[in-house]
Motif scaffolding. Structure first.
Motif, PDB file in Angstrom:
ATOM      1  N   GLY A 109      43.610  37.192  33.269  1.00  0.00           N
ATOM      2  CA  GLY A 109      43.366  35.915  33.919  1.00  0.00           C
ATOM      3  C   GLY A 109      43.453  36.016  35.425  1.00  0.00           C
ATOM      4  N   ALA A 110      44.416  36.797  35.907  1.00  0.00           N
ATOM      5  CA  ALA A 110      44.572  36.955  37.356  1.00  0.00           C
ATOM      6  C   ALA A 110      43.377  37.673  37.969  1.00  0.00           C
ATOM      7  CB  ALA A 110      45.857  37.723  37.658  1.00  0.00           C
ATOM      8  N   LEU A 111      42.845  38.666  37.261  1.00  0.00           N
ATOM      9  CA  LEU A 111      41.629  39.323  37.745  1.00  0.00           C
ATOM     10  C   LEU A 111      40.490  38.328  37.877  1.00  0.00           C
ATOM     11  CD1 LEU A 111      41.673  42.777  35.919  1.00  0.00           C
ATOM     12  CD2 LEU A 111      41.395  42.421  38.386  1.00  0.00           C
ATOM     13  N   ALA A 112      40.386  37.419  36.908  1.00  0.00           N
ATOM     14  CA  ALA A 112      39.354  36.384  36.981  1.00  0.00           C
ATOM     15  C   ALA A 112      39.613  35.436  38.149  1.00  0.00           C
ATOM     16  CB  ALA A 112      39.294  35.611  35.668  1.00  0.00           C
ATOM     17  N   CYS A 113      40.889  35.167  38.441  1.00  0.00           N
ATOM     18  CA  CYS A 113      41.229  34.316  39.584  1.00  0.00           C
ATOM     19  C   CYS A 113      40.665  34.878  40.885  1.00  0.00           C
ATOM     20  CB  CYS A 113      42.748  34.194  39.725  1.00  0.00           C
ATOM     21  SG  CYS A 113      43.582  33.187  38.493  1.00  0.00           S
ATOM     22  N   LEU A 114      40.640  36.201  40.973  1.00  0.00           N
ATOM     23  CA  LEU A 114      40.241  36.848  42.220  1.00  0.00           C
ATOM     24  C   LEU A 114      38.774  37.228  42.263  1.00  0.00           C
ATOM     25  CD1 LEU A 114      43.438  39.003  42.801  1.00  0.00           C
ATOM     26  CD2 LEU A 114      42.900  36.716  43.638  1.00  0.00           C
ATOM     27  N   SER A 115      38.024  36.834  41.232  1.00  0.00           N
ATOM     28  CA  SER A 115      36.574  36.947  41.304  1.00  0.00           C
ATOM     29  C   SER A 115      36.062  35.840  42.220  1.00  0.00           C
ATOM     30  CB  SER A 115      35.967  36.784  39.912  1.00  0.00           C
ATOM     31  OG  SER A 115      36.120  35.450  39.446  1.00  0.00           O
ATOM     32  N   PRO A 116      34.853  35.953  42.759  1.00  0.00           N
ATOM     33  CA  PRO A 116      34.344  34.885  43.633  1.00  0.00           C
ATOM     34  C   PRO A 116      34.381  33.505  42.981  1.00  0.00           C
ATOM     35  CG  PRO A 116      32.962  36.833  43.820  1.00  0.00           C
ATOM     36  CD  PRO A 116      33.931  37.112  42.698  1.00  0.00           C
TER      37      PRO A 116
END
Length: 459
Positions: free
Chosen positions: A351-358
């Motif tokens: 989820g955190a990786l998705a948070c840091l996507s554009p």
């Protein structure tokens, strides 16, 4: 581009300050006293009234210093009592800083994919690296610390900033002197008490011995007069501050870093609300030259992405930060992490990786803007009633002054007459008395209803 270049648009406790206990749990009379006192909170481990058998293990005397429950469970207890008294009332919470709005789908869908993959041979994973997923550490470094000299290897992913504060206390042990902003997040003091860094609570001044309380009030623009602060080994500093909502300026943080360098101190910099800053104030301590040699930074996705229940944060320990003997602090923190922690949830890290996507980063900014709109509504309400209000601009909290009155008295008045839960400022330290903290983490309709009730109460 550094984290300082990201600005979310505005479209839009504590047992640390309760009295110390002189209880001796080896006597029956004082055990019963302790049991009675435990009824005001849920966070104090006490013997059961019905327990006849006792072990020969003495209680940690540092726990007895805390005496009463942690601030927020005490507020919850009073809220529950109020709801029992008024079962038909619509009680609105503007107290605890818990997010209310749904996590953006771009983030939850990534967690769902990871969770579903765990049911397949190809997608299953067990223990991960204790320091966190390598991709996530790299994404945090490039998103929040680009051009600041912070590398992936300096970042430790965790289950939240609050947990990391406890691990940092474990890292530095009991033979250090700490300094805290007054008022400040209660965890800094409470964990220090538990670790044995403090002496007994001094009721006359509402402070623990061996802690340096750095007074932060409207008179000093919520930044301590460092010329009056004696040396401390560890300086806890939160910006934007919880509870006052004040963000330290570049000049102020430059003075703080220089103060730490002059005294050989280490700053624990809590940046859990940094993405709420929109006035150009630094979002990371590492924007200040020389900070990597004296500062650790901890942060969290809790308030940015609604991860208060998901639990995911990080701490930065630069390789340049050294003990007095030249040994790297990061190596000891890595040992603490590897010993006490098996790594953050792989689902939460997805989820955190998705948070840091554009797309995910924009969704976080939109959520932050929503809460800042709430904060502005709260600030406008109290200002229209003639109160002095601070915060709200760079943080999701309004800090409202009720001169000449105790914080708990105001808390009780607002709860009793308006069915609204706030947070008494004295729970954050003696300098917080006379203030209440009002949280913007609330549904919009509830904020509007709360505004109406407050205007009826204080018109």
């Amino acid at each position: 581009m550094s984290f300082s270049q990201f600005a979310s648009p505005i479209s839009s406790s504590s047992s640390a300050f309760y009295g110390a206990s002189n209880l001796n749990t080896r006597t029956e009379r004082k055990i019963s006293t302790l049991v009675r006192s435990s009824r005001i909170g849920k966070c104090v481990a006490t013997p059961s009234e019905k327990t006849a058998y006792t072990t020969n293990v003495s209680r940690n005397g540092n726990m007895a210093k805390l005496q009463a429950g942690y601030l927020f469970p005490e507020i919850a207890r009073r809220r529950t009592a109020h709801m029992q008294k008024y079962p038909d009332a619509q009680v609105i919470s503007l107290g605890i800083g818990d997010t209310t709005e749904p996590i953006p789908e771009v983030i939850t869908s990534a967690m769902a994919l990871k969770a579903n993959a765990l049911s397949t041979l190809e997608g299953y994973s067990g223990y991960g690296a204790e320091q966190g997923d390598k991709r996530l550490r790299a994404a945090i470094a490039s998103t929040y610390y680009r051009d600041l000299g912070i590398e992936e290897s300096d970042i430790f992913v965790s289950d939240g900033a609050k947990c990391d504060i406890s691990r940092l206390q474990l890292l530095f042990g009991s033979n250090v002197k700490i300094a805290v902003q007054d008022p400040s997040y209660p965890v800094y003091v409470d964990t220090g008490v538990i670790m044995g860094q403090t002496r007994l609570y001094q009721k006359d001044v509402e402070k623990y011995g061996n802690i340096q309380y750095m007074r932060c009030t409207p008179e000093n623009d919520f930044f301590p007069d460092l010329s009056t602060v004696s040396r401390a080994d560890i300086i806890f500093f939160c910006s934007p501050n919880n509870p006052t909502g004040s963000a330290a300026t570049r000049d102020q943080l430059t003075k703080l870093v220089q103060f730490a360098r002059d005294n050989g101190s280490i700053i624990i910099y809590d940046s859990a609300y940094a993405m709420f800053i929109s006035d150009g104030s630094p979002r990371s301590i590492y924007e200040i030259p020389g900070a990597k040699e004296v500062a650790i930074e901890t942060s969290s996705f809790s308030k940015y992405a609604g991860f208060t229940g998901v639990r995911l944060g990080w701490t930065v320990v630069p390789k340049e930060l050294l003990y007095s003997d030249g040994f790297p602090v990061a190596k000891d923190f890595n040992r603490i992490v590897c010993t006490c922690f098996n790594g953050a949830s792989n689902i939460a890290q997805a989820g955190a990786l998705a948070c840091l996507s554009p797309e995910g980063f924009k969704a976080m900014q939109d959520m932050i803007s929503f809460y800042k709109e709430n904060a502005q509504l709260i600030v406008d309400t109290f200002m229209s009633l003639g109160f002095d209000v601070y915060g709200g601009k760079n943080a999701p909290y309004a800090w409202v002054h009720f001169p000449g009155r105790s914080s708990w008295e105001v808390f009780a008045e607002i709860l009793e007459k308006s069915h609204l839960v706030t947070t008494p400022g004295s729970g954050f330290g003696p300098a917080g008395d006379g203030f209440i903290r009002v949280s913007a983490f609330c549904h919009r309709g509830n904020v509007l209803e709360a505004s109406k009730r407050l205007k009826e109460l204080y018109k």
